[in-house]
Structure formats: C-alpha cells, structure tokens
Design a protein around this motif. Structure first.
Motif, PDB file in Angstrom:
ATOM      1  N   CYS A  78      12.406 -59.023 -72.417  1.00 45.23           N
ATOM      2  CA  CYS A  78      12.844 -58.492 -73.775  1.00 45.23           C
ATOM      3  C   CYS A  78      14.028 -59.340 -74.132  1.00 45.23           C
ATOM      4  O   CYS A  78      14.594 -59.605 -75.212  1.00 45.23           O
ATOM      5  CB  CYS A  78      13.859 -57.114 -73.776  1.00 45.23           C
ATOM      6  N   HIS A  79      14.409 -60.443 -73.210  1.00 47.33           N
ATOM      7  CA  HIS A  79      15.655 -61.645 -73.419  1.00 47.33           C
ATOM      8  C   HIS A  79      15.110 -62.647 -73.006  1.00 47.33           C
ATOM      9  O   HIS A  79      15.759 -63.458 -71.970  1.00 47.33           O
ATOM     10  CB  HIS A  79      16.940 -61.200 -72.845  1.00 47.33           C
ATOM     11  N   SER A  86      15.976 -62.969 -77.110  1.00 47.12           N
ATOM     12  CA  SER A  86      15.584 -61.709 -77.569  1.00 47.12           C
ATOM     13  C   SER A  86      14.106 -61.832 -77.186  1.00 47.12           C
ATOM     14  O   SER A  86      13.611 -62.604 -76.397  1.00 47.12           O
ATOM     15  CB  SER A  86      15.901 -61.787 -79.237  1.00 47.12           C
ATOM     16  N   ASP A  87      13.289 -61.194 -78.013  1.00 47.67           N
ATOM     17  CA  ASP A  87      11.963 -61.376 -77.758  1.00 47.67           C
ATOM     18  C   ASP A  87      10.971 -61.291 -78.799  1.00 47.67           C
ATOM     19  O   ASP A  87       9.664 -61.240 -78.752  1.00 47.67           O
ATOM     20  CB  ASP A  87      11.593 -60.062 -76.934  1.00 47.67           C
ATOM     21  N   SER A  92      10.867 -53.653 -79.008  1.00 45.45           N
ATOM     22  CA  SER A  92      10.531 -54.332 -77.943  1.00 45.45           C
ATOM     23  C   SER A  92       9.517 -53.496 -77.282  1.00 45.45           C
ATOM     24  O   SER A  92       9.272 -52.186 -77.551  1.00 45.45           O
ATOM     25  CB  SER A  92      11.615 -54.485 -76.824  1.00 45.45           C
ATOM     26  N   SER A 103      14.834 -53.107 -81.569  1.00 50.54           N
ATOM     27  CA  SER A 103      14.492 -54.461 -81.392  1.00 50.54           C
ATOM     28  C   SER A 103      15.560 -55.274 -80.146  1.00 50.54           C
ATOM     29  O   SER A 103      16.499 -54.253 -79.918  1.00 50.54           O
ATOM     30  CB  SER A 103      14.822 -55.400 -82.406  1.00 50.54           C
ATOM     31  N   ALA A 104      15.300 -55.955 -79.533  1.00 54.80           N
ATOM     32  CA  ALA A 104      16.132 -56.606 -78.469  1.00 54.80           C
ATOM     33  C   ALA A 104      17.185 -57.505 -79.009  1.00 54.80           C
ATOM     34  O   ALA A 104      16.978 -58.525 -79.768  1.00 54.80           O
ATOM     35  CB  ALA A 104      15.214 -57.218 -77.506  1.00 54.80           C
ATOM     36  N   PRO A 105      18.510 -57.026 -78.813  1.00 56.13           N
ATOM     37  CA  PRO A 105      19.493 -58.006 -79.295  1.00 56.13           C
ATOM     38  C   PRO A 105      19.645 -59.075 -78.399  1.00 56.13           C
ATOM     39  O   PRO A 105      19.397 -59.276 -77.369  1.00 56.13           O
ATOM     40  CB  PRO A 105      20.640 -56.950 -79.407  1.00 56.13           C
ATOM     41  N   THR A 106      20.265 -60.099 -78.972  1.00 59.88           N
ATOM     42  CA  THR A 106      20.485 -61.639 -78.087  1.00 59.88           C
ATOM     43  C   THR A 106      21.439 -61.071 -77.055  1.00 59.88           C
ATOM     44  O   THR A 106      22.236 -60.274 -77.278  1.00 59.88           O
ATOM     45  CB  THR A 106      21.001 -62.668 -78.933  1.00 59.88           C
ATOM     46  N   TRP A 118      22.349 -51.394 -79.494  1.00 61.70           N
ATOM     47  CA  TRP A 118      22.823 -51.367 -80.830  1.00 61.70           C
ATOM     48  C   TRP A 118      23.751 -50.288 -81.320  1.00 61.70           C
ATOM     49  O   TRP A 118      24.449 -50.311 -82.359  1.00 61.70           O
ATOM     50  CB  TRP A 118      21.427 -51.151 -81.531  1.00 61.70           C
ATOM     51  N   THR A 279      16.489 -65.379 -83.439  1.00 62.70           N
ATOM     52  CA  THR A 279      16.187 -64.024 -83.109  1.00 62.70           C
ATOM     53  C   THR A 279      15.554 -63.181 -83.994  1.00 62.70           C
ATOM     54  O   THR A 279      15.781 -62.056 -84.020  1.00 62.70           O
ATOM     55  CB  THR A 279      17.515 -63.493 -82.645  1.00 62.70           C
TER      56      THR A 279
END
Length: 369
Positions: A78-79, A86-87, A92, A103-106, A118, A279
């Motif tokens: 995911c990262h 991110s992805d 994700s 979503s996957a944060p940076t 989040w 991202t």
C-alpha cells in the motif's frame, strides 16, 4: 546479507552511531502565530536518532511479505516507493483481495507527524503500524504469529542482533520489529523539491506560472496555505471538508468514530501536499482522479457535495473563492513543484525471509499477487 553502517541521505552519523536529520529548514525559526505560508519556516518536532542498522533492518521488514498472515502483503503493497509511497488506488486492497474503505496516504515525511491514519487514531509510528499488521482486513496477522514467523528466520535473528546489540534475549520482540520499521519510515524525508530551492532563496527554481500558482495558494482568497502550511504543507489538524464519497458508498464518518465527537463527523486529517503529484487519486476515498479535479472541489461552493440530511460542521476555511480556470491551472502548476524523490530508498533485491518479492512486483499493483 548485512546491514548498512551509514545513514541515509539527509542524515549525519554521530559518534555514538545515531542518524540525525540535517536540513536547511533547521536554520529557520517557527512563525508559530505570527503568520502562515512563510517561505523560511522551521520544521515541527520530528523523530530521528535511530541507528543505521535499525533503519536498514526496517527497510527489509517494510518490503517483506512475511509480515502478513498469508505472506502475500508487505507494507510496500500500500506504500510503494514508485507511487509516492501510496498505491495509486482509490481504496487499497487488503487480505484476500478485500476492498478497504480508504485510500493509502503517503508516508513521506511521517517523521514530522504527530498523528496517523486519515482519522488521526494513532499518535506514534509504532501505534500506526500495528493497525494494518493486525487488522483482519489488511495484513491479517496477529502478534503471536508475527513474532513466531520472524524468529524462525535465521537471517532475521542475526540482523536483529546487529541492530539491537544491547538486547537481553536472543528472541526478536514485537517492540523491536516496530522500532525498526519506524526507523525506516522516519528516514523517508522529502524536503528538496524545486519549491524548497525557491524557499531557500533560489528564485529561478520556479517559473512564472508556478510562482503565480504559489501566490494563489497562499492568498487570503484561496486560503490553501492556512491548512496546508509550509514547510510540510499540512497543519496536521482534522478538518471537515464535505468531500463527496464515490457513487454508492455511504458517508465515511471519519474522526467522529475515533473521538466520539459529533463535530468531527466526516473529519479527516489535512494531508501533506509533498509529492502530491505522485499520489493520485486524492482524498480519503480517492474520489478525485486528478489534481485539477481536487482543487476545483474547493471552489465549487461550501458544502456543495454534502449528502442530504447531513449537517456537517464544515471547516471555516472552506468557502467560495470562485477561482478562475486559469487560477486552478496555476495552482496545479505550483503543487507539482513539491515533488522530490531524491532520497527515495532502494527496494531490496532480496529479503531475509527468502520470499521472492520481485515476483510480487508489478507496475500496476505494487507488491501483491
């Protein structure tokens, strides 16, 4: 397989074998309450001081699918470094292909953050990583199985002994696993973008369109910099924006569920804009595919996307700036100047578990089968 004895770029090795951050922003004072959007503003408090060996061990752990229950997912799933950590997905993908809710944060610059996820539900890197590791929908592992599988790998036993020479036991602990991953994540520093060159005094680093975009960004009409505050381009606060959910998806109540505070219904952390170009898609649900769509949301009207029947406490900075299409384009131009991957770490060719992570790497999906 041995651990690196030198610090990552941007860090100085001390005589007692610690890596300390070195950056030009450390020369500046914080504006605190004096103003926002200043060019030469100090960094907030941050984590450093890990050893080179702990950081490098964390890098191996970060990319090793051994950490998941079925050995198919790593932190990098995911990262991914090539996707701004991110992805590139609106939501994700977790254990057995389950679609996750956000979503996957940076994770660039997480060393400077005081809360994570989040919805801000963790306040340490170690606390954050236990979330996906042990969430049955994400990596689906459990502490007992993780410790057992890591301890069964001879190379990990040796590398943990190198990274934690003062340890009393030959057994690897959960605390040591989390410390090593935190050490690696805290080394992911991105503060050398063209914007940074401009902020440090090199005026030619940005062109006229990008400077125009920066002026819109920090204007009291657009008010972007009041929440996306330099130099991290986040004030680290929770904010209710009234972002729409994808079609058919119910309202995500965000931080209200964590803090049991009705005023935080649909509140999410203000994300950093560092490497934002890398991202997409954007927002907690990945509802916006492009930066242009995202900045346009802010000028389409306060609360215009709030579902009927909801009375969200929209952040007072969200109003109707009525930016022109050209101003939105200039904003996007400026946001792209925040891209900096000069210190992006290398993906290991092999990991101690022996799992062939290259076989899991795909351009589309990161590390996953």
């Amino acid at each position: 397989m041995t651990l690196c004895n030198s610090c990552p770029p941007g860090f100085e090795l001390t005589k007692d074998n610690r890596c300390l951050l070195r950056n030009q922003y450390q020369q500046y004072r914080s504006l605190v309450t004096v103003g926002v959007g200043g060019l030469q503003t100090a960094l907030p408090q941050y984590r450093d001081g890990f050893t080179p060996q702990q950081i490098d061990l964390g890098r191996y752990l970060f990319f090793d699918p051994l950490l998941s229950k079925d050995k198919t997912l790593s932190c990098a799933s995911c990262h991914h470094p090539d996707k701004g950590f991110s992805d590139a997905k609106p939501q994700s993908i977790g254990y057995k292909g389950v679609l996750l809710s956000r979503s996957a944060p940076t994770i660039w610059n997480v060393a400077f953050l005081k809360s994570f996820f989040w919805d801000g539900r963790a306040n340490t890197l170690e606390g954050q990583m236990e979330g996906p590791l042990f969430n049955p929908q994400e990596m689906a592992n459990d502490p007992e199985n993780l410790i057992k599988t890591i301890n069964e790998v001879p190379d990990y036993k040796r590398l943990f002994a190198d990274a934690f020479p003062q340890k009393d036991s030959t057994n690897i602990s959960l605390s040591e696993i989390c410390t090593a991953i935190a050490a690696f994540e805290a080394s992911l520093v991105s503060l050398n973008s063209r914007y940074d060159q401009y902020a440090h005094g090199y005026a030619e680093a940005l062109n006229s369109k990008e400077i125009a975009g920066f002026n819109v960004f920090r204007s009291f009409v657009a008010r972007c910099s009041e929440c996306h505050t330099p130099p991290l381009f986040t004030n680290q606060q929770l904010a209710v924006l009234g972002v729409p959910e994808p079609t058919g998806k119910p309202l995500d109540i965000g931080a209200e569920k964590v803090f049991h505070e009705p005023s935080l219904r649909a509140a999410f952390k203000v994300p950093t804009l560092r490497n934002i170009e890398k991202t997409a898609p954007y927002m907690h649900s990945g509802v916006f595919k492009t930066l242009k769509e995202t900045v346009k949301f802010y000028t389409d009207g306060r609360g215009h996307a709030v579902p009927k029947g909801e009375n969200l406490k929209i952040h007072w900075h969200i109003w109707e700036p009525k930016l022109t299409d050209e101003e939105l384009d200039r904003l996007v131009d400026f946001l792209k100047t925040l891209t900096d991957e000069s210190f992006k770490p290398a993906i290991p060719q092999v990991v101690p578990s022996g799992i062939n992570i290259q076989a899991y790497l795909t351009a589309e999906n990161g590390i996953t089968k």
